[in-house]
Design a protein around this motif. Structure first.
Motif, PDB file in Angstrom:
ATOM      1  N   GLY A  46       0.815  -1.208   0.000  1.00  0.00           N
ATOM      2  CA  GLY A  46       0.000   0.000   0.000  1.00  0.00           C
ATOM      3  C   GLY A  46       0.847   1.256   0.000  1.00  0.00           C
ATOM      4  N   LEU A  47       1.893   1.259   0.826  1.00  0.00           N
ATOM      5  CA  LEU A  47       2.789   2.415   0.886  1.00  0.00           C
ATOM      6  C   LEU A  47       3.530   2.611  -0.437  1.00  0.00           C
ATOM      7  CD1 LEU A  47       4.254   1.939   4.489  1.00  0.00           C
ATOM      8  CD2 LEU A  47       2.514   3.596   3.739  1.00  0.00           C
ATOM      9  N   ALA A  48       3.919   1.498  -1.068  1.00  0.00           N
ATOM     10  CA  ALA A  48       4.612   1.594  -2.345  1.00  0.00           C
ATOM     11  C   ALA A  48       3.706   2.171  -3.428  1.00  0.00           C
ATOM     12  CB  ALA A  48       5.127   0.216  -2.762  1.00  0.00           C
ATOM     13  N   VAL A  49       2.456   1.729  -3.439  1.00  0.00           N
ATOM     14  CA  VAL A  49       1.504   2.255  -4.425  1.00  0.00           C
ATOM     15  C   VAL A  49       1.290   3.753  -4.221  1.00  0.00           C
ATOM     16  CG1 VAL A  49      -0.901   2.184  -5.191  1.00  0.00           C
ATOM     17  CG2 VAL A  49       0.339   0.058  -4.801  1.00  0.00           C
ATOM     18  N   LEU A  50       1.148   4.173  -2.956  1.00  0.00           N
ATOM     19  CA  LEU A  50       0.989   5.597  -2.666  1.00  0.00           C
ATOM     20  C   LEU A  50       2.212   6.391  -3.130  1.00  0.00           C
ATOM     21  CD1 LEU A  50      -0.634   5.590   0.906  1.00  0.00           C
ATOM     22  CD2 LEU A  50      -1.691   6.314  -1.254  1.00  0.00           C
ATOM     23  N   ALA A  51       3.398   5.824  -2.876  1.00  0.00           N
ATOM     24  CA  ALA A  51       4.622   6.509  -3.288  1.00  0.00           C
ATOM     25  C   ALA A  51       4.703   6.645  -4.800  1.00  0.00           C
ATOM     26  CB  ALA A  51       5.840   5.748  -2.757  1.00  0.00           C
ATOM     27  N   ILE A  52       4.255   5.611  -5.512  1.00  0.00           N
ATOM     28  CA  ILE A  52       4.263   5.669  -6.978  1.00  0.00           C
ATOM     29  C   ILE A  52       3.270   6.716  -7.478  1.00  0.00           C
ATOM     30  CG2 ILE A  52       3.701   4.383  -9.073  1.00  0.00           C
ATOM     31  CD1 ILE A  52       4.744   1.860  -7.622  1.00  0.00           C
ATOM     32  N   VAL A  53       2.068   6.710  -6.905  1.00  0.00           N
ATOM     33  CA  VAL A  53       1.030   7.654  -7.328  1.00  0.00           C
ATOM     34  C   VAL A  53       1.464   9.092  -7.071  1.00  0.00           C
ATOM     35  CG1 VAL A  53      -1.316   8.457  -6.857  1.00  0.00           C
ATOM     36  CG2 VAL A  53      -0.856   6.007  -7.039  1.00  0.00           C
TER      37      VAL A  53
END
Length: 403
Positions: free
Chosen positions: A173-180
């Motif tokens: 979840g944190l990785a997806v947020l960082a990508i977005v």
């Protein structure tokens, strides 16, 4: 006067015989040595980790994608699980032959102490990224603290792995947020340099390896949690009876391979040059890739076990055909195969030897080609050893030192 002979427990029995071996563990070890080779040869060729071209073109994009998704941080956990599995198998054979509890412990401690020595020699002479020494240390810890515990205690490891699933989901979840939210300059993946792999002479590389090995070993001692899972699986004899445990193995394969592939997907897209993110997102993605990789251990093992279950349902283990028989033979000699790989990388890829990565132009494809060729040669060699009833030089030496 009649003297009654009383049976006394033996101090210990000798090593495992060929008839006692289960097919699945050997096939797993032999097959997964190919992935180990793909990872380590690339490290040698690029003189760093993870061993890839950060600006790929053409088919190199696909090679990077597959390597990050299926190989890096995903192959070595297989051997960690299998190491724990082997500890229990060895202890069980000793106990079943009448060996005393003290004799079993003595054999395991002695064997693992020698593994530490093998690892130090391997790291000093050939490759800093040794795992034998770390496994030896973990094996000593497991022998003293885990092997003689009951089933109820060993269920703790299932709760630990359940917690790790939650941890991976949060990291995802944190990785997806960082990508977005990525907005800074795009960063490409780069290799963390290893001085021993870039050294211009063997002597210089040896000195560098002696500096790198202790830190590397310390960082991989976390495989204890993975080894413990292998101990739990061996207590249930999952690999000896894959058909009887098909439902459980299917669930493990689906869940664990799903986690390890999806967890590696963002970094694989970056490595292939198909996703561009800033440095903060790259760090988050790299963390997700590493922690999800450990699920490749049980995932790959479950896949191999299901394959063995299907094959042995249709034919006897001695009727599997030449390729599978040869790969299984390599699995029986996995330490010899592992050390042979390190010798090969040194001869073929080091800057002060043939240095094929630079000489042939495309370092990534050269490393992959060398890995496949070396693994194939080791499979052929292992099959010839099997035909002549020879265990393999590393296994023979370890057995002599242990028993």
């Amino acid at each position: 006067m009649t003297h009654l002979a009383t049976s006394q427990p033996a101090d210990h029995r000798g090593p495992v015989t060929g008839a006692e071996r289960a097919l699945a563990p050997d096939l797993i070890r032999g097959g997964m040595l190919l992935l180990i080779g793909l990872a380590n040869s690339a490290n040698f060729a690029f003189a760093g980790q993870p061993g890839l071209n950060g600006s790929p073109h053409g088919l190199e994009r696909i090679l990077n994608f597959l390597k990050i998704t299926l190989v890096d941080a995903r192959a070595y956990p297989v051997f960690a699980v299998m190491f724990g599995y082997g500890l229990v198998q060895l202890a069980r054979r000793q106990r079943n032959s009448g060996t005393t509890a003290g004799g079993v412990r003595s054999i395991l401690l002695k064997r693992n102490a020698w593994l530490v020595a093998f690892g130090l020699a391997h790291a000093a002479l050939l490759y800093f990224g040794d795992f034998l020494g770390a496994y030896g240390i973990v094996g000593i810890i497991c022998t003293l603290l885990l092997l003689n515990r009951g089933d109820r205690f060993h269920k703790i490891i299932l709760w630990i792995w359940g917690a790790q699933v939650v941890y991976v989901v949060v990291a995802a979840g944190l990785a997806v947020l960082a990508i977005v939210n990525s907005s800074g300059p795009a960063h490409v993946m780069t290799n963390s340099p290893n001085p021993s792999l870039a050294a211009g002479s063997y002597g210089a590389s040896l000195v560098e390896r002696l500096h790198e090995y202790p830190l590397h070993t310390a960082t991989v001692l976390g495989v204890s949690v993975i080894v413990w899972l292998g101990i739990w699986a061996a207590r249930r004899q999952l690999l000896e009876n894959p058909r009887e445990n098909r439902t459980l193995l299917t669930r493990v394969a689906v869940v664990c391979m799903g986690i390890t592939v999806l967890g590696g997907l963002p970094q694989a897209l970056i490595a292939a040059g198909w996703l561009h993110v800033d440095s903060a997102a790259l760090d988050a993605v790299n963390f997700l890739h590493n922690i999800s990789g450990q699920f490749g251990g049980p995932g790959y093992i479950a896949l191999f076990a299901l394959l063995v279950g299907k094959l042995t349902a249709e034919r006897r283990p001695d009727q599997l055909g030449l390729p599978l028989t040869a790969i299984s033979a390599l699995g029986q000699r996995s330490m010899t195969g592992y050390l042979f790989q390190s010798v090969s990388w040194m001869v073929l890829l080091a800057p002060f030897t043939l240095n094929l990565g630079d000489r042939l132009g495309n370092t990534a494809f050269t490393a992959a080609g060398v890995a496949v060729a070396v693994w194939t040669i080791s499979v052929i060699g292992a099959y010839q050893m099997k035909k002549h009833a020879y265990r393999g030089p590393a296994e023979t030496l370890l057995r002599r030192l242990t028993y």
